[in-house]
Design a protein around this motif. Structure first.
Motif, mmCIF file in Angstrom:
data_model
loop_
_atom_site.group_PDB
_atom_site.id
_atom_site.type_symbol
_atom_site.label_atom_id
_atom_site.label_comp_id
_atom_site.label_asym_id
_atom_site.label_seq_id
_atom_site.Cartn_x
_atom_site.Cartn_y
_atom_site.Cartn_z
ATOM 1 N N LEU A 73 0.867 -1.165 0.000
ATOM 2 C CA LEU A 73 0.000 0.000 0.000
ATOM 3 C C LEU A 73 0.909 1.221 0.000
ATOM 4 N N VAL A 74 0.903 1.962 -1.094
ATOM 5 C CA VAL A 74 1.788 3.109 -1.277
ATOM 6 C C VAL A 74 0.943 4.378 -1.186
ATOM 7 N N PRO A 75 1.371 5.363 -0.409
ATOM 8 C CA PRO A 75 0.611 6.618 -0.335
ATOM 9 C C PRO A 75 0.425 7.223 -1.730
ATOM 10 N N ASP A 76 -0.755 7.773 -1.972
ATOM 11 C CA ASP A 76 -1.079 8.349 -3.280
ATOM 12 C C ASP A 76 -0.017 9.317 -3.781
ATOM 13 N N GLU A 77 0.510 10.151 -2.886
ATOM 14 C CA GLU A 77 1.482 11.161 -3.299
ATOM 15 C C GLU A 77 2.834 10.562 -3.688
ATOM 16 N N GLN A 78 3.075 9.289 -3.366
ATOM 17 C CA GLN A 78 4.334 8.625 -3.727
ATOM 18 C C GLN A 78 4.178 7.628 -4.874
ATOM 19 N N PHE A 79 2.938 7.304 -5.220
ATOM 20 C CA PHE A 79 2.681 6.230 -6.178
ATOM 21 C C PHE A 79 3.264 6.525 -7.560
ATOM 22 N N ASP A 80 3.028 7.706 -8.097
ATOM 23 C CA ASP A 80 3.533 8.027 -9.436
ATOM 24 C C ASP A 80 5.057 7.973 -9.495
ATOM 25 N N ASN A 81 5.726 8.427 -8.443
ATOM 26 C CA ASN A 81 7.189 8.373 -8.407
ATOM 27 C C ASN A 81 7.690 6.931 -8.361
ATOM 28 N N MET A 82 6.982 6.079 -7.638
ATOM 29 C CA MET A 82 7.365 4.671 -7.578
ATOM 30 C C MET A 82 7.218 4.020 -8.956
ATOM 31 N N ILE A 83 6.125 4.281 -9.629
ATOM 32 C CA ILE A 83 5.917 3.736 -10.974
ATOM 33 C C ILE A 83 6.987 4.274 -11.921
ATOM 34 N N ALA A 84 7.327 5.541 -11.805
ATOM 35 C CA ALA A 84 8.373 6.133 -12.650
ATOM 36 C C ALA A 84 9.719 5.453 -12.415
ATOM 37 N N ARG A 85 10.019 5.115 -11.162
ATOM 38 C CA ARG A 85 11.282 4.413 -10.880
ATOM 39 C C ARG A 85 11.284 3.018 -11.496
ATOM 40 N N LEU A 86 10.155 2.325 -11.464
ATOM 41 C CA LEU A 86 10.066 1.017 -12.123
ATOM 42 C C LEU A 86 10.285 1.155 -13.631
ATOM 43 N N GLU A 87 9.639 2.143 -14.217
ATOM 44 C CA GLU A 87 9.767 2.344 -15.661
ATOM 45 C C GLU A 87 11.181 2.774 -16.042
ATOM 46 N N ALA A 88 11.836 3.556 -15.197
ATOM 47 C CA ALA A 88 13.198 4.024 -15.494
ATOM 48 C C ALA A 88 14.193 2.870 -15.581
ATOM 49 N N VAL A 89 13.966 1.815 -14.804
ATOM 50 C CA VAL A 89 14.860 0.658 -14.858
ATOM 51 C C VAL A 89 14.265 -0.470 -15.707
ATOM 52 N N ARG A 90 13.233 -0.119 -16.466
ATOM 53 C CA ARG A 90 12.597 -1.031 -17.437
ATOM 54 C C ARG A 90 12.081 -2.327 -16.818
ATOM 55 N N VAL A 91 11.444 -2.194 -15.666
ATOM 56 C CA VAL A 91 10.805 -3.346 -15.031
ATOM 57 C C VAL A 91 9.357 -3.390 -15.500
ATOM 58 N N THR A 92 8.957 -4.548 -15.983
ATOM 59 C CA THR A 92 7.560 -4.723 -16.361
ATOM 60 C C THR A 92 6.769 -5.013 -15.102
ATOM 61 N N TYR A 93 5.748 -4.234 -14.861
ATOM 62 C CA TYR A 93 4.893 -4.449 -13.700
ATOM 63 C C TYR A 93 3.505 -4.825 -14.203
ATOM 64 N N TYR A 94 2.745 -5.453 -13.336
ATOM 65 C CA TYR A 94 1.439 -5.968 -13.712
ATOM 66 C C TYR A 94 0.386 -5.522 -12.714
ATOM 67 N N ALA A 95 -0.852 -5.451 -13.187
ATOM 68 C CA ALA A 95 -1.963 -5.070 -12.329
ATOM 69 C C ALA A 95 -2.464 -6.243 -11.497
ATOM 70 N N ASN A 96 -2.041 -7.446 -11.860
ATOM 71 C CA ASN A 96 -2.562 -8.618 -11.158
ATOM 72 C C ASN A 96 -1.472 -9.676 -11.011
#
Length: 118
Positions: free
Chosen positions: A81-104
């Motif tokens: 559970l990631v605070p809303d204000e940190q969620f976009d930055n966390m997703i950006a860090r995943l994308e920056a290192v080219r990690v594929t993430y999934y919704a399920n």
């Protein structure tokens, strides 16, 4: 053998006395794995404790990385559970290192933002 209904109605069982303290996370490289998660989530890696390298999640629970080099790693699923204000930055860090993430957990929706349970 008792069934679930019997446990739910047992007056001897306290309602909130049990909490998750930690879980062991098997990794082929505990340092690399713990640091990766800590960077993505904006956390810190703790001091080694015996064979474990902890990442404190901030709610009294740690993920204790345990190195198992001689066996293949099994897939593991953890939900944060990631605070809303940190969620976009966390997703950006995943994308920056080219990690594929999934919704399920069945990995059928790559790049989709996960649903949040209330």
């Amino acid at each position: 053998m008792p069934n679930e209904q019997q446990y739910q109605n047992d007056p001897e069982l306290p309602e909130t006395s049990v909490q998750l303290n930690h879980t062991a996370v098997h990794a082929t490289d505990r340092q690399l794995s713990a640091e990766f998660l800590a960077v993505i989530l904006g956390l810190k890696v703790g001091a080694p404790f015996g064979p474990f390298l902890p990442v404190d999640l901030g709610n009294g629970v740690t993920l204790d990385y345990y190195e198992k080099r001689d066996e293949p790693s099994q897939s593991q699923h953890y939900a944060f559970l990631v605070p809303d204000e940190q969620f976009d930055n966390m997703i950006a860090r995943l994308e920056a290192v080219r990690v594929t993430y999934y919704a399920n957990p069945s990995h059928t929706e790559p790049g989709q933002r996960p649903c949040v349970r209330p």
